[in-house]
Design an enzyme around this catalytic site. Sequence first.
Site, mmCIF file in Angstrom:
data_model
loop_
_atom_site.group_PDB
_atom_site.id
_atom_site.type_symbol
_atom_site.label_atom_id
_atom_site.label_comp_id
_atom_site.label_asym_id
_atom_site.label_seq_id
_atom_site.Cartn_x
_atom_site.Cartn_y
_atom_site.Cartn_z
ATOM 1 N N ASN A 9 0.876 -1.174 0.000
ATOM 2 C CA ASN A 9 0.000 0.000 0.000
ATOM 3 C C ASN A 9 0.908 1.216 0.000
ATOM 4 O O ASN A 9 1.502 1.554 1.018
ATOM 5 C CB ASN A 9 -0.899 -0.025 1.250
ATOM 6 C CG ASN A 9 -1.719 1.239 1.388
ATOM 7 O OD1 ASN A 9 -1.769 2.056 0.465
ATOM 8 N ND2 ASN A 9 -2.362 1.412 2.533
ATOM 9 N N TRP A 10 1.000 1.844 -1.153
ATOM 10 C CA TRP A 10 1.946 2.964 -1.284
ATOM 11 C C TRP A 10 1.479 4.214 -0.556
ATOM 12 O O TRP A 10 2.256 5.156 -0.388
ATOM 13 C CB TRP A 10 2.156 3.303 -2.762
ATOM 14 C CG TRP A 10 2.899 2.258 -3.547
ATOM 15 C CD1 TRP A 10 3.431 1.086 -3.091
ATOM 16 C CD2 TRP A 10 3.193 2.321 -4.951
ATOM 17 N NE1 TRP A 10 4.037 0.409 -4.119
ATOM 18 C CE2 TRP A 10 3.904 1.137 -5.278
ATOM 19 C CE3 TRP A 10 2.927 3.234 -5.969
ATOM 20 C CZ2 TRP A 10 4.342 0.868 -6.567
ATOM 21 C CZ3 TRP A 10 3.361 2.971 -7.252
ATOM 22 C CH2 TRP A 10 4.071 1.796 -7.542
ATOM 23 N N LYS A 11 0.198 4.246 -0.195
ATOM 24 C CA LYS A 11 -0.377 5.460 0.417
ATOM 25 C C LYS A 11 -0.109 6.657 -0.508
ATOM 26 O O LYS A 11 -0.058 6.485 -1.724
ATOM 27 C CB LYS A 11 0.164 5.649 1.834
ATOM 28 C CG LYS A 11 -0.025 4.372 2.670
ATOM 29 C CD LYS A 11 0.227 4.542 4.125
ATOM 30 C CE LYS A 11 0.024 3.200 4.834
ATOM 31 N NZ LYS A 11 0.176 3.303 6.285
ATOM 32 N N HIS A 95 -9.276 1.449 5.439
ATOM 33 C CA HIS A 95 -7.968 1.636 6.075
ATOM 34 C C HIS A 95 -8.128 2.600 7.250
ATOM 35 O O HIS A 95 -8.910 3.551 7.185
ATOM 36 C CB HIS A 95 -6.966 2.185 5.059
ATOM 37 C CG HIS A 95 -5.559 2.111 5.557
ATOM 38 N ND1 HIS A 95 -5.054 3.027 6.459
ATOM 39 C CD2 HIS A 95 -4.567 1.222 5.319
ATOM 40 C CE1 HIS A 95 -3.804 2.701 6.743
ATOM 41 N NE2 HIS A 95 -3.482 1.605 6.068
ATOM 42 N N GLU A 97 -6.435 4.976 8.197
ATOM 43 C CA GLU A 97 -6.197 6.388 7.862
ATOM 44 C C GLU A 97 -7.445 7.011 7.239
ATOM 45 O O GLU A 97 -7.712 8.200 7.432
ATOM 46 C CB GLU A 97 -4.973 6.504 6.933
ATOM 47 C CG GLU A 97 -3.692 6.211 7.712
ATOM 48 C CD GLU A 97 -2.560 5.614 6.888
ATOM 49 O OE1 GLU A 97 -2.627 5.626 5.647
ATOM 50 O OE2 GLU A 97 -1.595 5.112 7.509
ATOM 51 N N GLU A 166 -4.950 -4.678 10.806
ATOM 52 C CA GLU A 166 -3.912 -3.660 10.947
ATOM 53 C C GLU A 166 -4.117 -2.925 12.263
ATOM 54 O O GLU A 166 -4.910 -1.968 12.320
ATOM 55 C CB GLU A 166 -3.996 -2.658 9.783
ATOM 56 C CG GLU A 166 -3.710 -3.264 8.429
ATOM 57 C CD GLU A 166 -3.131 -2.236 7.466
ATOM 58 O OE1 GLU A 166 -2.101 -2.526 6.862
ATOM 59 O OE2 GLU A 166 -3.690 -1.134 7.333
ATOM 60 N N GLY A 172 3.087 2.359 10.678
ATOM 61 C CA GLY A 172 4.062 3.433 10.482
ATOM 62 C C GLY A 172 4.831 3.820 11.731
ATOM 63 O O GLY A 172 5.516 4.832 11.753
ATOM 64 N N SER A 210 3.892 -2.132 10.236
ATOM 65 C CA SER A 210 5.347 -2.223 10.389
ATOM 66 C C SER A 210 5.900 -3.609 10.064
ATOM 67 O O SER A 210 6.878 -4.051 10.663
ATOM 68 C CB SER A 210 5.778 -1.778 11.790
ATOM 69 O OG SER A 210 5.422 -0.429 12.009
ATOM 70 N N GLY A 231 3.124 -1.093 4.183
ATOM 71 C CA GLY A 231 3.195 0.332 3.880
ATOM 72 C C GLY A 231 4.619 0.741 3.544
ATOM 73 O O GLY A 231 5.096 0.538 2.425
ATOM 74 N N GLY A 232 5.329 1.274 4.520
ATOM 75 C CA GLY A 232 6.667 1.823 4.292
ATOM 76 C C GLY A 232 7.619 0.891 3.564
ATOM 77 O O GLY A 232 8.336 1.313 2.644
HETATM 78 P P1 13P Z 1 3.413 0.339 7.590
HETATM 79 O O1 13P Z 1 3.873 -0.964 6.992
HETATM 80 O O2 13P Z 1 4.147 1.540 7.080
HETATM 81 O O3 13P Z 1 3.327 0.263 9.077
HETATM 82 O O4 13P Z 1 1.902 0.556 7.071
HETATM 83 C C1 13P Z 1 1.002 -0.478 7.184
HETATM 84 C C2 13P Z 1 -0.237 -0.083 6.470
HETATM 85 O O5 13P Z 1 -0.949 0.803 6.906
HETATM 86 C C3 13P Z 1 -0.552 -0.780 5.230
HETATM 87 O O6 13P Z 1 -1.837 -0.494 4.806
#
Ligand code: 13P
Length: 254
Positions: A9-11, A95, A97, A166, A172, A210, A231-232
């Site tokens: 997930n590149w956000k 999600h 967010e 999640e 993050g 993470s 994510g990251g």
């Molecule tokens: P991180 O891997 O950066 O913690 O993000 C997880 C995430 O929110 C994937 O949707």
Amino acid sequence: MKKKLIVGNWKMNGSLAANQALVRGVLDGLEGLQVNAAVCAPNVYLSQIQAMLHDQRALDLGAQDVSMHEQGAYTGEISADMLREFGIRYVVVGHSERRQYHGEQDLHVALKAQCALQAGITPIVCVGETLTERRAGGTEEVVKRQLAAVIQTNGHCISEVVVAYEPVWAIGTGLTATPEEAQQVHSVLRHQLNAATAQAARISILYGGSMNATNALTLLNQPDIDGGLIGGAALKASDFLAIMAAASQCATAS
Ligand code: 13P
């Protein structure tokens, strides 16, 4: 064992040049890995990445959100039918967010999942508790409530979704649920899905928060962790590939 599913997930990250290099790097390293893989990119880049992926089947394309409406006067929204035109296989819904910054509630998430399913796109339904909820002992209640809304709205189609656990406090932050903590919640979700459909075995339950090259293998080795939502670590080809290599190791060891 079924192949693990690893989704990036590149956000709100990327650029035409960065996407080109990242997708190229991922495709180059994917060969031979026993894993199902996808990247969920910002909408404006979907056609760029669709073009890069058109002649292969190792990496699928996803989006990060979808409208809960089919079409019409919803300025700024993107419908599931529109996503389908760009070869989208998955869409992330609910999600944390989106729940946190855009006021999305359980019913909105359920309707988004429904729109995706109707368009033949697999929704990746995210659930997870905040740190406050965890500390208050509310983890199971929260994730079950979030998933129940999607089950109730989607009936037997629920067997076509992917679920992602999640924990909000792990996103993050560098904090990860321990494999045991994650497995505990995944097992609760698995029971809930089993009670909802006879086809629950086909539903993948991903862990997100993470996940990285170092912790991926122990997390993915848990019996009810079917993959990861990253994510990251999905923003660098070598990191993303290392997680996929761990997932492949789980598939081939079984
Ligand atoms: P991180 O891997 O950066 O913690 O993000 C997880 C995430 O929110 C994937 O949707």
